[in-house]
Motif scaffolding. Sequence first.
Motif, mmCIF file in Angstrom:
data_model
loop_
_atom_site.group_PDB
_atom_site.id
_atom_site.type_symbol
_atom_site.label_atom_id
_atom_site.label_comp_id
_atom_site.label_asym_id
_atom_site.label_seq_id
_atom_site.Cartn_x
_atom_site.Cartn_y
_atom_site.Cartn_z
ATOM 1 N N THR A 141 31.041 -22.313 -1.419
ATOM 2 C CA THR A 141 31.201 -21.132 -0.577
ATOM 3 C C THR A 141 30.595 -21.367 0.804
ATOM 4 O OG1 THR A 141 31.123 -19.733 -2.533
ATOM 5 C CG2 THR A 141 30.742 -18.659 -0.427
ATOM 6 N N LEU A 142 29.470 -22.040 0.858
ATOM 7 C CA LEU A 142 28.821 -22.346 2.133
ATOM 8 C C LEU A 142 29.706 -23.261 2.978
ATOM 9 C CD1 LEU A 142 26.371 -22.230 4.019
ATOM 10 C CD2 LEU A 142 25.427 -24.144 2.756
ATOM 11 N N ILE A 143 30.238 -24.310 2.364
ATOM 12 C CA ILE A 143 31.109 -25.243 3.087
ATOM 13 C C ILE A 143 32.360 -24.522 3.578
ATOM 14 C CG2 ILE A 143 32.581 -27.288 2.826
ATOM 15 C CD1 ILE A 143 30.437 -28.336 0.814
ATOM 16 N N GLY A 167 32.752 -21.416 4.173
ATOM 17 C CA GLY A 167 32.373 -20.481 5.233
ATOM 18 C C GLY A 167 32.190 -21.176 6.572
ATOM 19 N N GLN A 168 31.541 -22.326 6.552
ATOM 20 C CA GLN A 168 31.344 -23.077 7.797
ATOM 21 C C GLN A 168 32.689 -23.536 8.366
ATOM 22 O OE1 GLN A 168 28.216 -25.673 5.911
ATOM 23 N NE2 GLN A 168 27.391 -25.583 7.991
ATOM 24 N N LEU A 169 33.574 -23.991 7.505
ATOM 25 C CA LEU A 169 34.902 -24.426 7.947
ATOM 26 C C LEU A 169 35.698 -23.255 8.500
ATOM 27 C CD1 LEU A 169 35.680 -26.783 4.951
ATOM 28 C CD2 LEU A 169 35.366 -27.501 7.331
ATOM 29 N N THR A 170 35.666 -22.133 7.805
ATOM 30 C CA THR A 170 36.385 -20.939 8.251
ATOM 31 C C THR A 170 35.864 -20.460 9.600
ATOM 32 O OG1 THR A 170 36.858 -20.291 5.972
ATOM 33 C CG2 THR A 170 36.982 -18.560 7.645
ATOM 34 N N ASP A 171 34.551 -20.428 9.750
ATOM 35 C CA ASP A 171 33.961 -20.010 11.023
ATOM 36 C C ASP A 171 34.396 -20.924 12.161
ATOM 37 O OD1 ASP A 171 32.652 -17.918 9.773
ATOM 38 O OD2 ASP A 171 30.699 -18.905 9.738
ATOM 39 N N GLY A 225 41.504 -27.635 0.868
ATOM 40 C CA GLY A 225 41.505 -29.097 0.862
ATOM 41 C C GLY A 225 40.317 -29.665 1.612
ATOM 42 N N LEU A 226 40.008 -29.077 2.742
ATOM 43 C CA LEU A 226 38.853 -29.502 3.526
ATOM 44 C C LEU A 226 37.555 -29.321 2.736
ATOM 45 C CD1 LEU A 226 39.918 -27.993 6.933
ATOM 46 C CD2 LEU A 226 39.271 -30.392 6.605
ATOM 47 N N THR A 227 37.446 -28.206 2.056
ATOM 48 C CA THR A 227 36.257 -27.920 1.262
ATOM 49 C C THR A 227 36.090 -28.965 0.162
ATOM 50 O OG1 THR A 227 36.457 -25.547 1.727
ATOM 51 C CG2 THR A 227 35.080 -26.183 -0.157
ATOM 52 N N ARG A 228 37.175 -29.256 -0.566
ATOM 53 C CA ARG A 228 37.115 -30.283 -1.620
ATOM 54 C C ARG A 228 36.754 -31.648 -1.027
ATOM 55 N NH1 ARG A 228 41.620 -27.363 -3.345
ATOM 56 N NH2 ARG A 228 43.021 -28.803 -2.282
ATOM 57 N N PHE A 229 37.342 -31.964 0.119
ATOM 58 C CA PHE A 229 37.087 -33.245 0.765
ATOM 59 C C PHE A 229 35.616 -33.371 1.146
ATOM 60 C CE2 PHE A 229 37.013 -35.752 4.785
ATOM 61 C CZ PHE A 229 37.307 -36.992 4.224
ATOM 62 N N VAL A 230 35.071 -32.353 1.785
ATOM 63 C CA VAL A 230 33.657 -32.384 2.183
ATOM 64 C C VAL A 230 32.771 -32.494 0.945
ATOM 65 C CG1 VAL A 230 31.776 -31.051 3.231
ATOM 66 C CG2 VAL A 230 33.994 -31.203 4.386
ATOM 67 N N GLN A 231 33.098 -31.744 -0.099
ATOM 68 C CA GLN A 231 32.312 -31.830 -1.332
ATOM 69 C C GLN A 231 32.330 -33.247 -1.889
ATOM 70 O OE1 GLN A 231 34.298 -28.519 -3.399
ATOM 71 N NE2 GLN A 231 32.248 -27.745 -3.800
ATOM 72 N N SER A 232 33.488 -33.881 -1.888
ATOM 73 C CA SER A 232 33.579 -35.234 -2.432
ATOM 74 C C SER A 232 32.799 -36.228 -1.569
ATOM 75 C CB SER A 232 35.034 -35.669 -2.562
ATOM 76 O OG SER A 232 35.615 -35.939 -1.302
ATOM 77 N N LYS A 233 32.809 -36.040 -0.263
ATOM 78 C CA LYS A 233 32.107 -36.951 0.643
ATOM 79 C C LYS A 233 30.595 -36.750 0.623
ATOM 80 C CE LYS A 233 33.840 -39.387 3.423
ATOM 81 N NZ LYS A 233 34.254 -40.797 3.468
ATOM 82 N N THR A 234 30.157 -35.538 0.305
ATOM 83 C CA THR A 234 28.725 -35.256 0.299
ATOM 84 C C THR A 234 28.120 -35.315 -1.105
ATOM 85 O OG1 THR A 234 29.118 -32.856 0.175
ATOM 86 C CG2 THR A 234 28.828 -33.821 2.380
ATOM 87 N N GLY A 235 28.966 -35.602 -2.103
ATOM 88 C CA GLY A 235 28.476 -35.701 -3.464
ATOM 89 C C GLY A 235 28.238 -34.354 -4.132
#
Length: 89
Positions: A3-5, A7-11, A73-83
Amino acid sequence: METLIAGQLTDFITTAYLFGDESRLPEADESLLEAGVLDSTGVLELIEFLEDTFEISVEDSETIPENLGSIAGLTRFVQSKTGQAAGAV
């Protein structure tokens, strides 16, 4: 964390590309390109934002619609890159 990721992307997308007009923001799984939110220059700016904000490196081979085409997709991508595990808070 998801949710945090998101939110940051949406903002960022709302501020940088929609000039604060949240009514033009597509659904999380809708294509940002097809909705007219992003163009090729916008994708480059988005990659810079991802790298700076989330301290990740986006490789050329990762610049595909599944990773960068929607907020989900961006959220999943960031999650995968940040572990970060999907669904983790």
